[in-house]
Design a protein around this motif. Structure first.
Motif, PDB file in Angstrom:
ATOM      1  N   ALA A  16       0.793  -1.156   0.030  1.00  0.00           N
ATOM      2  CA  ALA A  16       0.088  -0.083   0.039  1.00  0.00           C
ATOM      3  C   ALA A  16       0.762   1.197   0.129  1.00  0.00           C
ATOM      4  CB  ALA A  16      -0.888   0.051   1.272  1.00  0.00           C
ATOM      5  N   ALA A  17       2.068   1.107   1.038  1.00  0.00           N
ATOM      6  CA  ALA A  17       2.824   2.324   0.920  1.00  0.00           C
ATOM      7  C   ALA A  17       3.528   2.516  -0.506  1.00  0.00           C
ATOM      8  CB  ALA A  17       3.725   2.222   1.964  1.00  0.00           C
ATOM      9  N   ALA A  18       4.063   1.428  -1.047  1.00  0.00           N
ATOM     10  CA  ALA A  18       4.802   1.543  -2.171  1.00  0.00           C
ATOM     11  C   ALA A  18       3.795   2.123  -3.463  1.00  0.00           C
ATOM     12  CB  ALA A  18       5.444   0.331  -2.763  1.00  0.00           C
ATOM     13  N   ARG A  19       2.573   1.780  -3.290  1.00  0.00           N
ATOM     14  CA  ARG A  19       1.559   2.315  -4.720  1.00  0.00           C
ATOM     15  C   ARG A  19       1.658   3.881  -4.409  1.00  0.00           C
ATOM     16  NH1 ARG A  19      -1.182  -2.595  -3.614  1.00  0.00           N
ATOM     17  NH2 ARG A  19      -2.604  -1.520  -1.923  1.00  0.00           N
ATOM     18  N   THR A  20       1.210   4.032  -3.104  1.00  0.00           N
ATOM     19  CA  THR A  20       1.106   5.731  -2.960  1.00  0.00           C
ATOM     20  C   THR A  20       2.391   6.538  -3.232  1.00  0.00           C
ATOM     21  OG1 THR A  20       1.491   5.517  -0.599  1.00  0.00           O
ATOM     22  CG2 THR A  20      -0.703   5.264  -1.558  1.00  0.00           C
ATOM     23  N   MET A  21       3.579   6.033  -2.797  1.00  0.00           N
ATOM     24  CA  MET A  21       4.962   6.479  -3.082  1.00  0.00           C
ATOM     25  C   MET A  21       5.024   6.622  -4.554  1.00  0.00           C
ATOM     26  SD  MET A  21       7.010   4.944   0.001  1.00  0.00           S
ATOM     27  CE  MET A  21       6.748   5.152   1.805  1.00  0.00           C
ATOM     28  N   LYS A  22       4.923   5.721  -5.280  1.00  0.00           N
ATOM     29  CA  LYS A  22       5.363   5.653  -6.975  1.00  0.00           C
ATOM     30  C   LYS A  22       4.269   6.747  -7.698  1.00  0.00           C
ATOM     31  CE  LYS A  22       5.167   1.080  -7.416  1.00  0.00           C
ATOM     32  NZ  LYS A  22       5.382  -0.330  -8.027  1.00  0.00           N
ATOM     33  N   THR A  23       2.909   6.687  -7.218  1.00  0.00           N
ATOM     34  CA  THR A  23       1.820   7.648  -7.520  1.00  0.00           C
ATOM     35  C   THR A  23       2.344   9.000  -7.486  1.00  0.00           C
ATOM     36  OG1 THR A  23       0.255   6.052  -7.348  1.00  0.00           O
ATOM     37  CG2 THR A  23      -0.526   8.389  -7.847  1.00  0.00           C
ATOM     38  N   ALA A  24       2.993   9.340  -6.309  1.00  0.00           N
ATOM     39  CA  ALA A  24       3.383  10.554  -5.791  1.00  0.00           C
ATOM     40  C   ALA A  24       5.000  10.799  -6.496  1.00  0.00           C
ATOM     41  CB  ALA A  24       3.442  10.897  -4.243  1.00  0.00           C
ATOM     42  N   GLY A  25       5.394   9.921  -7.187  1.00  0.00           N
ATOM     43  CA  GLY A  25       6.799  10.122  -7.201  1.00  0.00           C
ATOM     44  C   GLY A  25       7.690  10.535  -6.264  1.00  0.00           C
ATOM     45  N   LYS A  69      14.503  -7.930   1.424  1.00  0.00           N
ATOM     46  CA  LYS A  69      15.542  -7.685   0.304  1.00  0.00           C
ATOM     47  C   LYS A  69      14.832  -8.047  -1.074  1.00  0.00           C
ATOM     48  CE  LYS A  69      18.687 -10.236   3.329  1.00  0.00           C
ATOM     49  NZ  LYS A  69      19.484  -8.781   3.554  1.00  0.00           N
ATOM     50  N   ALA A  70      13.835  -8.754  -1.127  1.00  0.00           N
ATOM     51  CA  ALA A  70      13.206  -8.920  -2.585  1.00  0.00           C
ATOM     52  C   ALA A  70      12.479  -7.536  -2.875  1.00  0.00           C
ATOM     53  CB  ALA A  70      12.076  -9.965  -2.545  1.00  0.00           C
ATOM     54  N   LEU A  71      11.804  -6.885  -1.797  1.00  0.00           N
ATOM     55  CA  LEU A  71      10.890  -5.758  -2.234  1.00  0.00           C
ATOM     56  C   LEU A  71      12.081  -4.442  -2.347  1.00  0.00           C
ATOM     57  CD1 LEU A  71       8.052  -5.676   0.253  1.00  0.00           C
ATOM     58  CD2 LEU A  71       8.087  -5.870  -2.133  1.00  0.00           C
ATOM     59  N   ALA A  72      13.382  -4.650  -1.844  1.00  0.00           N
ATOM     60  CA  ALA A  72      14.367  -3.478  -2.064  1.00  0.00           C
ATOM     61  C   ALA A  72      14.797  -3.661  -3.516  1.00  0.00           C
ATOM     62  CB  ALA A  72      15.493  -3.748  -1.137  1.00  0.00           C
ATOM     63  N   ASP A  73      14.713  -4.733  -4.022  1.00  0.00           N
ATOM     64  CA  ASP A  73      15.232  -5.171  -5.409  1.00  0.00           C
ATOM     65  C   ASP A  73      13.934  -4.716  -6.425  1.00  0.00           C
ATOM     66  OD1 ASP A  73      16.942  -5.934  -7.787  1.00  0.00           O
ATOM     67  OD2 ASP A  73      15.694  -7.844  -7.574  1.00  0.00           O
ATOM     68  N   ALA A  74      12.729  -4.947  -6.180  1.00  0.00           N
ATOM     69  CA  ALA A  74      11.558  -4.574  -6.947  1.00  0.00           C
ATOM     70  C   ALA A  74      11.492  -3.103  -6.911  1.00  0.00           C
ATOM     71  CB  ALA A  74      10.358  -5.248  -6.257  1.00  0.00           C
ATOM     72  N   LEU A  75      11.640  -2.311  -5.642  1.00  0.00           N
ATOM     73  CA  LEU A  75      11.066  -0.983  -5.741  1.00  0.00           C
ATOM     74  C   LEU A  75      12.452   0.011  -5.544  1.00  0.00           C
ATOM     75  CD1 LEU A  75       8.601  -1.382  -2.675  1.00  0.00           C
ATOM     76  CD2 LEU A  75       8.248  -1.230  -5.123  1.00  0.00           C
ATOM     77  N   GLY A  76      13.604  -0.443  -5.650  1.00  0.00           N
ATOM     78  CA  GLY A  76      14.794   0.217  -5.923  1.00  0.00           C
ATOM     79  C   GLY A  76      14.727   1.137  -7.054  1.00  0.00           C
ATOM     80  N   PRO A  77      14.424   0.832  -8.277  1.00  0.00           N
ATOM     81  CA  PRO A  77      14.445   1.579  -9.334  1.00  0.00           C
ATOM     82  C   PRO A  77      13.506   2.815  -9.012  1.00  0.00           C
ATOM     83  CG  PRO A  77      14.366  -0.736 -10.228  1.00  0.00           C
ATOM     84  CD  PRO A  77      14.208  -0.775  -8.726  1.00  0.00           C
ATOM     85  N   ASP A  78      12.555   2.813  -8.214  1.00  0.00           N
ATOM     86  CA  ASP A  78      11.651   3.806  -8.181  1.00  0.00           C
ATOM     87  C   ASP A  78      12.016   4.599  -7.142  1.00  0.00           C
ATOM     88  OD1 ASP A  78       9.311   3.235  -9.955  1.00  0.00           O
ATOM     89  OD2 ASP A  78       9.181   1.377  -8.652  1.00  0.00           O
ATOM     90  N   GLY A  79      13.341   4.458  -6.534  1.00  0.00           N
ATOM     91  CA  GLY A  79      13.839   5.452  -5.437  1.00  0.00           C
ATOM     92  C   GLY A  79      13.216   5.089  -4.033  1.00  0.00           C
ATOM     93  N   ILE A  80      12.583   3.984  -3.720  1.00  0.00           N
ATOM     94  CA  ILE A  80      12.019   3.441  -2.461  1.00  0.00           C
ATOM     95  C   ILE A  80      12.798   2.429  -1.941  1.00  0.00           C
ATOM     96  CG2 ILE A  80       9.874   2.592  -1.487  1.00  0.00           C
ATOM     97  CD1 ILE A  80       8.248   3.393  -3.982  1.00  0.00           C
ATOM     98  N   ARG A  81      13.083   2.803  -0.730  1.00  0.00           N
ATOM     99  CA  ARG A  81      14.020   1.767   0.094  1.00  0.00           C
ATOM    100  C   ARG A  81      13.283   1.009   0.789  1.00  0.00           C
ATOM    101  NH1 ARG A  81      16.846   3.747   3.680  1.00  0.00           N
ATOM    102  NH2 ARG A  81      15.918   5.898   3.935  1.00  0.00           N
TER     103      ARG A  81
END
Length: 278
Positions: free
Chosen positions: A150-159, A194-206
């Motif tokens: 849920a957090a990742a979706r909103t972070m990506k939407t907001a850039g 670890k897996a989410l770090a890889d998936a979300l890293g390109p969006d700048g989300i740690r």
């Protein structure tokens, strides 16, 4: 804004009615959401976020009253000059977690998501009952994933280049026969980060996990097998003491801040060195 009856200390912190009101500004301008935040470590994380300068803290749990009694976390945060909201959410419900994250929109959206909610079992060994196992996994593993998603979706939407912190455990790094289901869930959390770090890293989300050792909480004292082993753990810990919930809050604040901007995918052990020697 700090209340007028605060006093400065040599460290630059302020005290208000015995509470440290301000430690640093590393979370300045950030909105922090914490699940399982009414009691124990979650409560300390929420209060710690305010002490480290968070713009606002969304405190979430299934009920607002702390298990250990005392004032709600929101009251404690407001007493030290912070801004807080309580939002009830059952983390095993994806829709309730989505609504929780949306509650941060009042303050511009979530910057730091702390997926802390978790439970233990009174009887957790090799013969753990299926219904207990399923209940624990729903909270400790499913609920963590739902919060991160849920957090990742909103972070990506907001850039937004946000930070997501998952609550692991020393028990997710080393196993114990009396915490079979719990260790399984927390081991999953460590690898999820670890897996989410890889998936979300390109969006700048740690995405990182925190792995506390033996922390002096209501949950520890009321989990019989863990409580009975706690003193032995304390004696084996290099620092020869149990940790305090506030020390986990400080570690989470660091991972949520820009000071850790090149840190992702780690399992940060905050255990007084115990896993180095067991």
């Amino acid at each position: 804004m700090l209340h007028t009856n605060t006093v400065a200390t040599r460290t630059g912190a302020f005290h208000f009615n015995g509470e440290v009101a301000h430690v640093s500004s590393i979370l300045d301008g950030k909105t922090v959401v914490v699940t399982g935040a009414a009691s124990g470590i979650g409560r300390a994380i929420a209060i710690g976020a305010a002490r480290h300068g968070a713009k606002a803290v969304i405190v979430s749990d299934v009920e607002q009253t702390p298990k250990e009694g005392g004032e709600p976390a929101t009251d404690a945060i407001e007493a030290i000059g912070g801004t807080a909201r309580f939002h009830r959410a059952d983390v095993t419900s994806r829709s309730e977690v989505d609504d929780l994250v949306a509650a941060a929109d009042e303050f511009g959206g979530v910057d730091v998501m702390v997926c802390n909610a978790g439970i233990t079992l009174a009887d957790d060994g090799a013969d753990v009952r299926e219904e207990d196992y399923r209940r624990l996994m729903a909270v400790n593993l499913d609920g963590v994933l739902f919060g991160a998603q849920a957090a990742a979706r909103t972070m990506k939407t907001a850039g937004r280049q946000g930070s997501i912190v998952l609550m692991g455990s020393m028990g997710g790094v080393v196993g114990a026969g009396f915490t079979v289901a719990y260790s399984t869930s927390k081991g999953g959390v460590v690898l999820m980060a670890k897996a989410l770090a890889d998936a979300l890293g390109p969006d700048g989300i740690r995405v990182n996990s925190i792995c506390p050792g033996v922390i002096d909480t209501h949950l520890l004292r009321n989990t019989p097998a863990v409580a009975s082993a706690a003193d032995g753990f304390r004696q084996r810990t290099p620092l020869r003491r149990m940790g305090q919930p506030s020390e986990i809050g400080d570690a989470v604040a660091w991972l949520g801040s820009d000071l850790s901007s090149f840190v992702t995918g780690i399992a940060l052990l905050v255990d007084g060195g115990l896993t180095s020697v067991v």
